[in-house]
Every structure is written in structure tokens, then in C-alpha cells.
Enzyme design. Sequence first.
Site, short mmCIF file in Angstrom:
data_model
loop_
_atom_site.label_atom_id
_atom_site.label_comp_id
_atom_site.label_asym_id
_atom_site.label_seq_id
_atom_site.Cartn_x
_atom_site.Cartn_y
_atom_site.Cartn_z
N GLY A 120 0.75 -1.18 -0.13
CA GLY A 120 0.08 0.10 0.08
C GLY A 120 0.96 1.39 0.09
N SER A 216 4.68 -5.15 -3.49
CA SER A 216 4.72 -3.96 -3.45
C SER A 216 5.35 -3.31 -2.13
CB SER A 216 3.12 -3.61 -3.45
OG SER A 216 2.86 -2.31 -3.78
N TYR A 217 4.62 -2.41 -1.33
CA TYR A 217 5.23 -1.70 -0.24
C TYR A 217 5.60 -2.80 0.84
CZ TYR A 217 6.40 2.04 2.90
OH TYR A 217 7.05 2.94 3.73
N ASP A 404 4.03 -5.03 -14.95
CA ASP A 404 3.73 -4.08 -14.19
C ASP A 404 4.72 -2.66 -14.46
OD1 ASP A 404 2.95 -2.64 -11.61
OD2 ASP A 404 4.64 -3.71 -10.64
N HIS A 456 1.60 -6.64 -11.34
CA HIS A 456 1.89 -6.33 -10.07
C HIS A 456 1.49 -7.47 -8.91
CE1 HIS A 456 3.43 -3.36 -7.10
NE2 HIS A 456 2.34 -3.70 -6.40
#
Length: 478
Positions: A120, A216-217, A404, A456
Site C-alpha cells: 500500500g 509492493s510496499y 507491471d 503487479h
Amino acid sequence: MLLFTALLFSLCHSRSFNEASHLREFMDSPKPLKTTRDALWSLMNSNNRKPTSVYVGSHDELMAADKINALPGQPQGANFDQYAGYVTVDPAKGRALFYYFVEAHEDPTTKPLVLWLNGGPGCSSLGNGAMQELGPFRVNSDGKTLYSNPYAWNNVANVIFLESPAGVGFSYSNTSSDYQTTGDTSTAADSYTFLINWLERFPQYKTRDFFITGESYAGHYIPELASLILKNNAAAKNTVIQLKGIAMGNAYVDGDTNAKAKFDYLWSHALISDSTYKNIQSRCNFASPTADCEEAISSARNEVGEIDGYDIYAPLCNESSRHAKLLSVQQLQPDPCSGMYVNSYMNLAEVQQAFHVSGHLPYHWSSCSEVVDNWHDAPATMLPTIQELLGSGIRVWFYSGDQDSVVAVTSTRYSINMLNLTIESQWKAWYTNDEVGGYVIGYKGLTLATVRGAGHLVPSYQPDRALVMISAFLKGGF
């Protein structure tokens, strides 16, 4: 039905419904937000070489209380145990993290334990990871029933999906100010406290090989948590958590590198013009952006147009795609509207009851948090932490879906190059179902695997290839 559809499409384009928007907002945040990693190490009391003081509660009979008989709309034939509930990480502030745990289909007593973290920052590992990517079920387009995912990762492991930090998904704090001070430091500390307490609740997993995965994060969450575990194990002179490796998918690890790599990727995939790309190259120093740079970037955004940055070749969620889905036979295909179905399902009262959700949440469940809106601290780069982990002996993998553009495979490759590692096994193709599933290269202490045709959310776009990839990671290689 028209009102329901309109509401869902409204949600589809809102901030709380879009994991990409959370990451983009973070990447565009002012530089002062991004602090050094020193605050994280202060948690370790490293000068005293003592283990971190961690709250440990009583967990008598809580494992049995957390068991799920069946989820609403669950298909027949599920042959594994599943659990869900809360683990308190700060009783004084009333802060508790929500988890969903699925044991392996076969031989759960011998298979490893895997923790999955979505990024996120502020997005749900339950709604994204479990219900759209690697969990045993996915949500049908009716928003009420589930269908089986034959490529779920609990084919090869016991998997915990953790909603962190507090304020994400069903996780919460009774102290509202917690939501304004959330950041990397507090998230790592709370996730560590969660694990220590979860293992008290499920003591049979204390000696099990443990791996951390995510995307991701989570390129921040994972190395920070792994470092905290290793430092605490060393300080306690006891392997409290049996950490064996980490795997990070399309991981956001170095902000400036990612910014440059994004535009290299867009140009190389014919999504922006030569002239705009040259303008970005000549005008942009991503460590200190200028007005000229912002103008060039704005031109690039206009040229790219309305596409899904998470998968540049995927269709968008609109009325046509939803109508086509309603008319089609259910298939395990990427669905641009799947987040809508999950949002509907997770907010059903009977679903929350089955998950043992607290009845005191002051907000509805959303894919990405609406209350954690001020990320307090984050290192500008995770590369020093990753460098430390490479010397610890644990397995370190990066994997990247090659479609991605948000955290492109070029970003991952540039970041790895900055580590200046020796190549130990050359670039080669790996296969699944007699097709190239992706490519892999081995460095000293680190492996990079690409997943062909994935965006992603790798396990969502290419579930069969993702399962082959993560199986290889758990075994130590292809």
C-alpha cells in the site's frame, strides 16, 4: 441492482479501493517523510544486546475459538483447516491485528509456515492477498459466494494473511491517535509482536521453518520485519522465530531508482514517445524534482492514457467487463472487477461473523485503509537493510511480474545492480506446463525470478506460474 452496480463502480475508482493509488500517493509524498532506518533499530535496544520487550498475552483456548467452520458461500470439498481472529499487540492502547490462517491441504504438520503481507502502504492482505491472489478461495461476481483457487499457496505451505498496521482491514486500535503515527517503525514492531503471540496461540508452529512473502510496499515491511526477527533472535541467543527466507514481489525498495525505472519501462514498452522520454531524461533528477521535471512527467501521464498501471495489458473494470463476466462461465482468469466483488463480500454481516470480526469497528472494511492516512516514517531506501540480510544466511528472493509499470521489473533490476553482487548462476528460463514461466538469475545471497505475463499482483494474473515460483523459493531453487 442498478444502484448496487453504480455503488460498486464508484468504489472501484475511489482511493480506498485502489492499492495502486496508495503506493502512488506515498511515492509522490514530500521527501521529509522518508526518514532513516535508525528508529527501527532503536526498537532492538542493540546497545544493551537485550531482546526487545514484547507484550505476550494469554492464548489459552483461543486457537479453538478462532477456527472457522466454513465461510459463507464456500464451495464443497475444502479439506483444510482455516482460522481467523485478533491478536492484541498493545493492551494499553487496545490495538489488535486481524489475521486469516489457512493450513496446507496435505501434510500441514510437515509443511513450512508462510506469512503474506500486502503493501500500500495501508492495504489489506486479506482482501487482496487471500481473496484475489494466493488464498484458497476467490469471490464470485455476485459478491456473495466463493469458488476454489486450485493454485492456492496452501498447496505447499501453511499461510498466514496479516492485516497490518492497525486501521487496515479489520485490524484496529481503541486509541485513534495511533492512526496518525503509523509508519514503518510501528508496523514492524507490531508485526513482530503479532508473530510472537500468534506462535503462543499456535505452539505447534514454533519449530516450523518460517518464510515471509508479500508484494509492493511490503518491500519495506518484509526486510524490516526480517531484520527485527534476526536481531531479536541474536539478542535472545535463541531462535525464537525460525526465519529461513523472504520473497518480495514487485517490491518497492528504493524510491529514486523506482522513479527512473518506471519511465524507462514505459518507454521500452512503447507507452510514451521518444521526445517525452528524452525530456524526462534531461530534466529529471528524481532525488530533487523540479518544475521542468513535473511538466515532462505530466506529458508522460497524458501519453500513457487510461490503462491499468498494475498490468499494462489488462482490461479496465467497467460496465462492459462486468457484464461479460456475469455472462461467462466461471474461470480462474484475472478479472478487473474482482476488487468490487471482494468489497461486497467482506462487508456482509454473515461473512464478518464467520471471520470472528469485532463488532466495534468504527469503519467498514475496505481494500485499502481510509483511516491510516498519514504515513509517519519510512527509509528512502531499503537496500542497506537488504544488504545486511544477505549476510545473515537466510534466503532472499525478489520476483517480478513483467507487465507491471508501477514497480516495474526494471526497478527491481536496477536496485539489485546497486548491491554489486557476484552472479553465481546465469540468466535462464524456467518452465511450467511446457511453457516459459519466467526467467531466473542467481546472485551471491539473492535470487531474482521474473513471472512472464504477470502484473503487479503476480498470483492473481498468473496463479499457476506463481505457485511454481513460490514452490521453488521454498525448496531453495528451480
